[in-house]
Design a protein around this motif. Structure first.
Motif, PDB file in Angstrom:
ATOM      1  N   GLN A 104      13.181 -23.048  -1.427  1.00 44.92           N
ATOM      2  CA  GLN A 104      12.286 -22.941  -2.566  1.00 44.92           C
ATOM      3  C   GLN A 104      11.554 -24.250  -2.849  1.00 44.92           C
ATOM      4  N   GLU A 105      12.268 -25.369  -2.728  1.00 46.04           N
ATOM      5  CA  GLU A 105      11.668 -26.663  -3.062  1.00 46.04           C
ATOM      6  C   GLU A 105      10.675 -27.154  -2.007  1.00 46.04           C
ATOM      7  N   ARG A 106      10.571 -26.435  -0.864  1.00 42.77           N
ATOM      8  CA  ARG A 106       9.656 -26.861   0.199  1.00 42.77           C
ATOM      9  C   ARG A 106       8.542 -25.834   0.453  1.00 42.77           C
ATOM     10  N   LEU A 107       8.348 -24.876  -0.446  1.00 43.01           N
ATOM     11  CA  LEU A 107       7.351 -23.831  -0.224  1.00 43.01           C
ATOM     12  C   LEU A 107       5.941 -24.387  -0.107  1.00 43.01           C
ATOM     13  N   ASP A 108       5.656 -25.526  -0.738  1.00 48.87           N
ATOM     14  CA  ASP A 108       4.313 -26.095  -0.654  1.00 48.87           C
ATOM     15  C   ASP A 108       3.981 -26.552   0.762  1.00 48.87           C
ATOM     16  N   GLU A 109       4.994 -26.763   1.597  1.00 51.68           N
ATOM     17  CA  GLU A 109       4.740 -27.172   2.978  1.00 51.68           C
ATOM     18  C   GLU A 109       3.959 -26.105   3.733  1.00 51.68           C
ATOM     19  N   GLU A 110       4.233 -24.830   3.481  1.00 51.87           N
ATOM     20  CA  GLU A 110       3.572 -23.759   4.212  1.00 51.87           C
ATOM     21  C   GLU A 110       2.074 -23.749   3.920  1.00 51.87           C
ATOM     22  N   THR A 111       1.683 -23.990   2.691  1.00 55.47           N
ATOM     23  CA  THR A 111       0.261 -24.047   2.345  1.00 55.47           C
ATOM     24  C   THR A 111      -0.436 -25.163   3.105  1.00 55.47           C
ATOM     25  N   ILE A 112       0.220 -26.321   3.191  1.00 54.38           N
ATOM     26  CA  ILE A 112      -0.355 -27.467   3.909  1.00 54.38           C
ATOM     27  C   ILE A 112      -0.458 -27.173   5.404  1.00 54.38           C
ATOM     28  N   ILE A 113       0.591 -26.562   5.965  1.00 51.14           N
ATOM     29  CA  ILE A 113       0.601 -26.258   7.402  1.00 51.14           C
ATOM     30  C   ILE A 113      -0.498 -25.262   7.748  1.00 51.14           C
ATOM     31  N   LEU A 114      -0.650 -24.186   6.965  1.00 48.43           N
ATOM     32  CA  LEU A 114      -1.679 -23.191   7.241  1.00 48.43           C
ATOM     33  C   LEU A 114      -3.081 -23.786   7.123  1.00 48.43           C
ATOM     34  N   ALA A 115      -3.267 -24.697   6.191  1.00 51.71           N
ATOM     35  CA  ALA A 115      -4.578 -25.346   6.048  1.00 51.71           C
ATOM     36  C   ALA A 115      -4.900 -26.165   7.304  1.00 51.71           C
ATOM     37  N   ARG A 116      -3.909 -26.860   7.838  1.00 52.65           N
ATOM     38  CA  ARG A 116      -4.123 -27.645   9.068  1.00 52.65           C
ATOM     39  C   ARG A 116      -4.398 -26.728  10.251  1.00 52.65           C
ATOM     40  N   VAL A 117      -3.701 -25.606  10.320  1.00 47.66           N
ATOM     41  CA  VAL A 117      -3.924 -24.659  11.420  1.00 47.66           C
ATOM     42  C   VAL A 117      -5.347 -24.121  11.378  1.00 47.66           C
ATOM     43  N   ARG A 118      -5.826 -23.748  10.196  1.00 45.57           N
ATOM     44  CA  ARG A 118      -7.191 -23.216  10.075  1.00 45.57           C
ATOM     45  C   ARG A 118      -8.230 -24.245  10.498  1.00 45.57           C
ATOM     46  N   ARG A 119      -7.901 -25.539  10.360  1.00 50.16           N
ATOM     47  CA  ARG A 119      -8.814 -26.597  10.810  1.00 50.16           C
ATOM     48  C   ARG A 119      -8.656 -26.880  12.298  1.00 50.16           C
ATOM     49  N   GLY A 120      -7.740 -26.182  12.955  1.00 49.49           N
ATOM     50  CA  GLY A 120      -7.526 -26.389  14.381  1.00 49.49           C
ATOM     51  C   GLY A 120      -6.639 -27.574  14.702  1.00 49.49           C
ATOM     52  N   GLU A 121      -5.887 -28.077  13.731  1.00 48.17           N
ATOM     53  CA  GLU A 121      -5.048 -29.258  13.933  1.00 48.17           C
ATOM     54  C   GLU A 121      -3.626 -28.849  14.321  1.00 48.17           C
ATOM     55  N   ARG A 122      -2.958 -29.749  15.034  1.00 47.33           N
ATOM     56  CA  ARG A 122      -1.552 -29.571  15.386  1.00 47.33           C
ATOM     57  C   ARG A 122      -0.684 -30.431  14.476  1.00 47.33           C
ATOM     58  N   ALA A 123       0.528 -29.986  14.263  1.00 46.95           N
ATOM     59  CA  ALA A 123       1.529 -30.784  13.552  1.00 46.95           C
ATOM     60  C   ALA A 123       2.712 -30.936  14.504  1.00 46.95           C
ATOM     61  N   GLU A 124       2.965 -32.159  14.954  1.00 52.72           N
ATOM     62  CA  GLU A 124       3.992 -32.375  15.967  1.00 52.72           C
ATOM     63  C   GLU A 124       5.175 -33.140  15.391  1.00 52.72           C
ATOM     64  N   HIS A 125       6.376 -32.673  15.761  1.00 54.52           N
ATOM     65  CA  HIS A 125       7.628 -33.357  15.428  1.00 54.52           C
ATOM     66  C   HIS A 125       7.727 -33.675  13.931  1.00 54.52           C
ATOM     67  N   TYR A 126       7.356 -32.671  13.138  1.00 53.58           N
ATOM     68  CA  TYR A 126       7.438 -32.796  11.685  1.00 53.58           C
ATOM     69  C   TYR A 126       8.869 -32.442  11.276  1.00 53.58           C
TER      70      TYR A 126
END
Length: 620
Positions: free
Chosen positions: A345-367
């Protein structure tokens, strides 16, 4: 019932192009019809247009919708006779053939296009009849009449004139006699074969070599053209591969059709070869892609890491066995559900950030983050997120690779503890060495005597440390050393042995002797070393008159060691807090030995009472 074009038994022999356009037009694929330089269209019995090619639409000046009830008999805008009289579509040549069942050849008619332009067309129409002779439709082959008519373009004219039309076709066409000897081929056929066959001698096909689609050699006398001549029927639905002399191979679809004279005797055949290299290569790419996909899918499925995909709404679309092992859910339980079921529950905001990066075509590595298992427990993971694109390059989702880093973090914590221990031990060793030098200097009368005392005590200290190290055998196996409690005490405190200034013993040991278990040796040695180091820094061993009595006793399954200091300085005790010594003592005594430890600071000196379970420190 399959429709076909019927002619009277005593019919006029038609040249190859006539057969190709009229007699078998219903079997010719759309892409082949579009290659023809003449207009072709087909009507059903009611006059509805059910098929037409590109040349027909160009001659009409417009494209009609297949089966449109408002467009019947002809797709042209308007029709006129040569004298300018308007002709209703229902009264046009196509309408007459459908009404009478009688075909016609080279009838002239004027076509008006939507922009007002008019052309004179030569129309050739044949009725399509079923097996009972009933008219079920008609096919019209038409073209613009040349400004200076000549016999060279007549569809039912001389063989040489038909050959000229065949030569102009961009599709490969050739003919044979009844025995299969090639009598004609156009340039497109020569290009496809990569060789020019000898007319009258080469048989069935002009290619250098032939193969079936699976690569099996195909003898020329078994090829589709040979089969059409043998069985006296058109051959459809087969594929083959022609190999050129330079080794290149061309996949193609043949359309061999036998030819008959007016009496019905077989005179030869005409064959059209459609190059399907592009389609073949596309299919090959698809097969290779499928093979790669299956290989990648197998790798993903067998991966120890959790691999999953989700769409841009965060809904899980795939789930491998690694994900099941890590998170506890089966694929059936999670596919179609939001990925947030895995996020605390305390990390739900991470999903919003991750999806925003995906829509921009960015990768998130070793997070590095944490996720929630099915049973509610939290697991530390390293997360890599990559965009997923479709064939057009549009981002449609994301792939996630999650790796369990719980053991790595434990190892890092253990490494940190060892580094802190090393730092603590090194500092204590330096402090101890300094105390040894200071202590030795009080009693030494010469530099040589001081050097000898310091060297002997440091060597004794090294021997004490050696008791806590495992021994490596020749086979590389590491085994723990075993010793007695009194021997360990004497080794650890050997640098401080001797007499006090008032000629008293600095160290005494009393009570029962026990053999220590290999697993307890290091813990006890570290504890005793800690006691001795503190005594050398602040307690009895920091004064020439200081003494330490160590009394051992046992009973009720407990072993008790009492450490008593006398003759040391007065100590104003303050809490150790959470320093390394306190952490180590608590972890060793309570965690390893299941015991208790207490300290009593008295005016005459410190007393330490260590009580542990006997079966945890003794060797069996």
């Amino acid at each position: 019932m399959e429709s076909q074009i019927e002619f009277p038994k005593k019919r006029k022999a038609l040249p190859p192009l006539q057969v190709l356009l009229d007699e078998r037009v219903l079997d010719v694929p759309d892409h082949l019809l579009d290659l023809l330089p003449v207009g072709v269209y087909v009507c059903d019995r009611a006059g509805l247009i059910v098929r037409y090619n590109r040349a027909a639409a160009e001659l009409w000046g417009c494209s009609s919708k297949i089966g449109d009830p408002t467009v019947r008999f002809c797709g042209s805008y308007r029709l006129y006779s040569l004298n300018g009289d308007s002709i209703p579509h229902a009264k046009c040549p196509m309408g007459d053939v459908l009404a009478t069942g009688q075909g016609l050849r080279d009838q002239e008619i004027v076509i008006e296009q939507p922009d007002g332009a008019r052309i004179v067309a030569l129309v050739n129409i044949a009725a399509i009849k079923d097996s009972s002779g009933r008219v079920v439709g008609a096919v019209n082959v038409f073209r613009e009449k040349p400004e200076q008519p000549s016999g060279h373009l007549r569809l039912d004219g001389y063989e040489r004139n038909s050959d000229e039309l065949l030569q102009a076709l961009p599709v490969a066409v050739y003919t044979t006699d009844a025995a299969g000897h090639i009598t004609f081929y156009n340039e497109a056929a020569a290009d496809l074969w990569g060789v020019r066959p000898e007319l009258g001698k080469s048989e069935f096909c002009g290619s250098w070599k032939l193969y079936w689609p699976d690569g099996t050699p195909l003898p020329h006398h078994e090829c589709p053209m040979a089969l059409a001549l043998k069985e006296k029927r058109p051959i459809r639905g087969m594929e083959a591969i022609a190999e050129r002399p330079d080794g290149t191979r061309v996949p193609f679809i043949p359309y061999p059709t036998p030819l008959f004279n007016a009496s019905g005797a077989l005179t030869g055949a005409v064959n059209t070869l459609v190059d399907i290299t592009d389609r073949y290569q596309a299919e090959q790419r698809i097969r290779e892609s499928e093979t790669r996909y299956r290989g990648i899918a197998a790798i993903v499925e067998s991966s120890e890491d959790a691999v999953l995909t989700k769409n841009l709404d965060g809904v899980i679309t795939s789930w491998n066995h690694g994900a099941r092992r890590l998170f506890g859910y089966t694929a059936e339980e999670v596919i179609g559900k939001p990925v947030t079921i895995l996020i605390p529950q305390e990390r739900l905001d991470e999903e919003t950030i991750i999806l925003a990066r995906v829509r921009r075509g960015e990768r998130a590595e070793h997070y590095e983050t944490s996720r929630q298992r099915k049973d509610g427990s939290i697991v530390d993971i390293s997360l890599t997120v990559s965009p997923v694109r479709n064939q057009e390059g549009i981002i449609i989702g994301a792939s996630k690779i999650a790796r369990d880093i719980t053991e790595r973090r434990r190892a890092e914590e253990q490494q940190l503890l060892l580094l802190r221990e090393m730092d603590h031990r090194v500092k204590n060793l330096f402090a101890l060495a300094g105390g040894l030098v200071a202590l030795s200097a009080r009693s030494a009368t010469t530099p040589e005597e001081l050097s000898s005392a310091v060297r002997d005590r440091l060597v004794a200290l090294a021997r004490a440390h050696a008791l806590t190290l495992p021994v490596t055998s020749e086979g590389g196996k590491r085994t723990e050393q075993s010793t007695t409690l009194h021997a360990l005490i004497q080794t650890i405190l050997s640098p401080y042995k001797g007499r006090t200034d008032d000629d008293g013993a600095r160290l005494t040991i009393s009570g029962p002797e026990i053999r220590l278990a290999a697993g307890s040796l290091t813990g006890l040695a570290l504890l005793l070393h800690e006691f001795a180091t503190n005594a050398a820094k602040y307690g009895a061993l920091s004064r020439p008159t200081g003494q330490i009595d160590i009394a051992c006793s046992e009973g009720d399954g407990q072993f008790v060691l009492t450490w008593t200091e006398r003759g040391g300085p007065c100590v104003d005790h303050q809490s150790d807090g959470e320093g390394f010594g306190a952490l180590l003592t608590r972890a060793t005594v309570k965690g390893q030995f299941g015991g208790e430890i207490s300290r009593d600071w008295k005016a005459e000196g410190l007393t330490i009472r260590l009580s542990v379970a006997r079966d945890r420190i003794t060797a069996e």
